[in-house]
Design a protein around this motif. Structure first.
Motif, short mmCIF file in Angstrom:
data_model
loop_
_atom_site.label_atom_id
_atom_site.label_comp_id
_atom_site.label_asym_id
_atom_site.label_seq_id
_atom_site.Cartn_x
_atom_site.Cartn_y
_atom_site.Cartn_z
N UNK A 43 2.54 7.20 1.97
CA UNK A 43 3.90 6.97 2.43
C UNK A 43 4.80 6.69 1.23
N UNK A 44 5.78 7.56 1.04
CA UNK A 44 6.75 7.40 -0.04
C UNK A 44 8.03 6.83 0.55
N UNK A 45 8.46 5.69 0.02
CA UNK A 45 9.66 5.02 0.52
C UNK A 45 10.87 5.42 -0.32
N UNK A 46 11.94 5.89 0.35
CA UNK A 46 13.17 6.25 -0.33
C UNK A 46 14.35 5.52 0.30
N UNK A 47 15.40 5.34 -0.50
CA UNK A 47 16.58 4.59 -0.10
C UNK A 47 17.70 5.57 0.26
N UNK A 48 18.25 5.43 1.46
CA UNK A 48 19.26 6.37 1.95
C UNK A 48 20.48 6.45 1.02
N UNK A 49 20.80 5.35 0.35
CA UNK A 49 21.95 5.36 -0.56
C UNK A 49 21.51 5.11 -2.00
N UNK A 50 20.23 5.36 -2.28
CA UNK A 50 19.68 5.07 -3.60
C UNK A 50 20.10 6.08 -4.66
N UNK A 51 19.93 5.67 -5.91
CA UNK A 51 20.34 6.52 -7.04
C UNK A 51 19.17 6.98 -7.89
N UNK B 240 -2.10 13.13 4.18
CA UNK B 240 -0.83 13.82 4.37
C UNK B 240 0.28 12.99 3.74
N UNK B 241 1.39 13.65 3.42
CA UNK B 241 2.54 12.96 2.83
C UNK B 241 3.60 12.70 3.89
N UNK B 242 4.05 11.44 3.94
CA UNK B 242 5.17 11.05 4.79
C UNK B 242 6.23 10.38 3.91
N UNK B 243 7.49 10.69 4.15
CA UNK B 243 8.58 10.05 3.44
C UNK B 243 9.32 9.14 4.42
N UNK B 244 9.46 7.87 4.06
CA UNK B 244 10.17 6.91 4.89
C UNK B 244 11.52 6.58 4.24
N UNK B 245 12.58 6.86 4.97
CA UNK B 245 13.94 6.56 4.50
C UNK B 245 14.39 5.25 5.10
N UNK B 246 14.91 4.35 4.23
CA UNK B 246 15.37 3.05 4.68
C UNK B 246 16.73 2.71 4.07
N UNK B 247 17.28 1.59 4.53
CA UNK B 247 18.60 1.15 4.07
C UNK B 247 18.64 -0.37 4.12
N UNK B 248 19.20 -0.96 3.09
CA UNK B 248 19.36 -2.42 3.05
C UNK B 248 20.08 -2.91 4.31
N UNK B 249 19.54 -3.96 4.92
CA UNK B 249 20.17 -4.55 6.10
C UNK B 249 19.89 -3.84 7.41
N UNK B 250 19.10 -2.77 7.37
CA UNK B 250 18.76 -2.02 8.59
C UNK B 250 17.80 -2.84 9.45
N UNK B 251 18.22 -3.29 10.65
CA UNK B 251 17.35 -4.14 11.47
C UNK B 251 16.09 -3.43 11.96
N UNK C 276 0.81 -1.22 0.00
CA UNK C 276 0.00 0.00 0.00
C UNK C 276 0.85 1.27 0.00
N UNK C 277 2.16 1.14 -0.06
CA UNK C 277 3.02 2.32 -0.17
C UNK C 277 2.73 3.06 -1.47
N UNK C 278 3.02 4.34 -1.46
CA UNK C 278 2.76 5.19 -2.61
C UNK C 278 3.58 4.76 -3.82
N UNK C 279 2.91 4.55 -4.94
CA UNK C 279 3.58 4.30 -6.22
C UNK C 279 3.78 5.67 -6.88
N UNK C 280 5.03 6.10 -6.95
CA UNK C 280 5.30 7.50 -7.24
C UNK C 280 6.23 7.69 -8.42
N UNK C 281 6.09 8.86 -9.08
CA UNK C 281 7.05 9.28 -10.09
C UNK C 281 8.17 10.11 -9.44
#
Length: 207
Positions: free
Chosen positions: A114-122, A78-89, A57-62
């Protein structure tokens, strides 16, 4: 109950034939079709090629923050941005404990995109000031150092472009929050309690 079949799902041609579809509307229809085909499995988070858990159900975003906020507002959310990282427990804990709680997940789905972004993403993200940056550079711009981190933004884009990046948020949750405080943070934003006091004040009044 009739099960969905391949014939029931819209084809790319039928989607393109819709009258003046918006980019977001088209993306939502495609995502919805994919989820319908997956059935019950769509309710579970899946680990993507980026190593992150992804809620269905996370936002499918451009990846245009202004567009995402405006779209959320148009839907009364409302808009929330969730920052994550591979291997983050603690990212894993957020998905498998916090989001696994039906009451918490239901409240967030009903009130937030909820927009999911990667801390080291490109991937390229367009910020509110129209600057286009890779995820990792956007994280640096906003001073994101921990995962998971949630950023919460105002209900309108008005005036955001002129503000410094850090001043655009109405609240931030850096690091893992246990389920009761996690839900309280989303309530704090949804109820605009940040206009009356701090999150600590909100917890004290609603503990």
């Amino acid at each position: 109950m009739k099960m969905s079949s391949a014939q029931d799902l819209p084809t790319p041609e039928s989607l393109l034939s819709l009258r003046t579809p918006t980019r977001r509307g088209l993306l939502s229809l495609v995502a919805g079709a994919a989820l319908a085909g997956r059935g019950a499995a769509a309710a579970e988070p899946a680990v993507g090629e980026d190593g992150l858990y992804h809620e269905p159900w996370f936002l499918q975003s451009f990846l245009d923050l202004r567009e995402d906020l405006e779209s959320a507002a148009a839907g009364g959310k409302r808009l929330a941005v969730m920052w994550e990282l591979r291997g983050c427990p603690y990212c894993r804990e957020t998905h498998l404990v916090n989001f696994a709680d039906a009451g918490i997940a239901g409240y967030i789905r009903d009130n937030f995109e909820v927009l999911q972004l990667n801390l080291i993403g490109s991937r390229k993200v367009t910020d509110f000031d129209r600057e286009e940056l890779a995820e990792k550079d956007l994280a640096r711009k906003y001073g994101i150092r921990f995962t998971p981190t949630f950023q919460f933004f105002p209900p309108s884009v008005d005036g955001l472009q002129a503000k410094d990046a850090m001043a655009r948020e109405v609240a931030r949750a850096p690091g893992y929050l246990k389920p009761p405080h996690f839900l309280a943070m989303f309530r704090f934003v949804r109820e605009r309690a940040y206009e009356r006091g701090s999150f600590r004040d909100f917890l004290a009044a609603n503990g």
